[in-house]
Design an enzyme around this catalytic site. Structure first.
Site, mmCIF file in Angstrom:
data_model
loop_
_atom_site.group_PDB
_atom_site.id
_atom_site.type_symbol
_atom_site.label_atom_id
_atom_site.label_comp_id
_atom_site.label_asym_id
_atom_site.label_seq_id
_atom_site.Cartn_x
_atom_site.Cartn_y
_atom_site.Cartn_z
ATOM 1 N N GLY A 1 0.826 -1.210 0.000
ATOM 2 C CA GLY A 1 0.000 0.000 0.000
ATOM 3 C C GLY A 1 0.854 1.250 0.000
ATOM 4 O O GLY A 1 2.046 1.190 -0.295
ATOM 5 N N ASN A 2 0.262 2.381 0.296
ATOM 6 C CA ASN A 2 1.027 3.633 0.385
ATOM 7 C C ASN A 2 0.374 4.561 1.406
ATOM 8 O O ASN A 2 -0.678 4.241 1.948
ATOM 9 C CB ASN A 2 1.160 4.287 -0.993
ATOM 10 C CG ASN A 2 -0.172 4.693 -1.571
ATOM 11 O OD1 ASN A 2 -0.834 5.595 -1.058
ATOM 12 N ND2 ASN A 2 -0.604 4.007 -2.629
#
Ligand code: C5P
Length: 220
Positions: A29-30
C-alpha cells in the site's frame, strides 16, 4: 439565491491509496490519506454536482450527504468502478494514489517465514487515468495529479500530454506542509495551454476550492 454552478453535472472523483494483496493477510500500500480527494468531492457536491467518489481504503468520511461513495481496495477494482462511471461523467478528478505495481500472483495461503530472503514478483497495474484519457469524448474534462520530487513542472506537463488531460495538479514534496498526510497542501495548476498558476500553502479544503474553481471554468 442563484442556481448552483454544477447542477446536472456528473463528476467522478478517485481518492485514497490502493492495497494490492500479497497473500490473505498482507498487502502493498502507500501513505495516501484520501484527504485531498474527499475535500474535492465535498466541494464539488456543495457546488451542486452529482459526485461519485471511488475511494480506496481510507478513514475519511464525506461531509456532503449527496456524494455517492464506492469503496474499493485494489487498483483493478478502482479501474472497474471508474470504467463503469466514466461514460456519463462530465468531468473526472483522479486524486487517488494508485499502486503502479501489484503482485503477479496472490498466494492463496499465508506465506510462511523461511531462513532466506523472499522475492515477490510484481506486474504493472493499468493506469486508470491514462485509460480514461484515451476514451475521453469532446466536452469531458479530465483532471490528474502529479506528485514529483524533481523536474516537477516538466514531469507534470509530460503527464498532462501522455494521459490526455485538461488540467494537472502538481504537488511537490519539496514544499513543506504539502503531500500525503498533512492537512495542508501547496499546488500548481497547469492547463492544456500550459498556463501555470501557483498557489500558496493552504488547507486541503481551500486547495479543493481553487481546483474546483478552475474545473468550473473548464467545464463551461
Ligand atoms: O503517472 P503517475 O502515477 O505519477 O500519475 C498520477 C496521476 O495518475 C494521478 O492523478 C493518479 O490518480 C493517476 N493514476 C491512475 N492510475 C494509475 C496510476 C496513476 O489513475 N495506475
Amino acid at each position: 439565491k442563484g442556481k448552483l454552478p454544477l447542477v446536472n453535472k456528473r463528476i467522478l472523483v478517485t481518492a485514497g491509496p490502493t492495497y494490492e494483496a500479497i497473500d490473505p493477510v498482507r498487502f502493498i500500500g502507500n501513505h495516501s490519506s484520501g484527504k485531498m480527494g474527499f475535500a474535492i468531492a465535498d466541494e464539488l457536491a456543495s457546488l451542486g454536482a452529482e459526485v461519485t467518489l471511488v475511494a480506496g481504503p481510507t478513514a475519511q468520511i464525506s461531509k456532503q450527504k449527496s456524494v455517492k461513495r464506492i469503496d474499493v481496495i485494489s487498483a483493478a477494482q478502482m479501474l472497474n468502478a471508474c470504467l463503469e462511471n466514466f461514460e456519463h461523467a462530465n468531468a473526472c478528478v483522479m486524486c487517488a494514489a494508485v499502486a503502479d505495481y501489484t503482485p503477479a500472483n496472490v498466494a492463496t495461503q499465508k506465506i510462511k517465514k523461511h531462513d532466506d530472503g523472499l522475492t515477490i514478483d510484481l506486474k504493472k497495474t493499468i493506469d486508470i487515468l491514462k485509460t480514461l484519457g484515451s476514451k475521453k469524448q469532446p466536452g469531458q474534462v479530465l483532471v490528474g495529479f502529479a506528485l514529483e520530487t524533481e523536474n516537477e513542472e516538466q514531469f507534470a506537463i509530460e503527464k498532462l500530454n501522455k494521459k490526455n488531460l485538461d488540467l494537472i495538479v502538481l504537488n511537490s514534496l519539496n514544499d513543506a506542509g504539502a503531500g500525503f498526510k498533512s492537512d495542508t497542501n501547496k499546488v500548481t495548476l497547469i492547463d492544456r495551454q500550459l498556463k501555470k498558476t501557483v498557489y500558496d500553502l493552504k488547507s486541503k479544503t481551500e486547495v479543493a476550492k481553487d481546483i474546483c474553481a478552475k474545473l468550473l471554468q473548464l467545464i463551461n
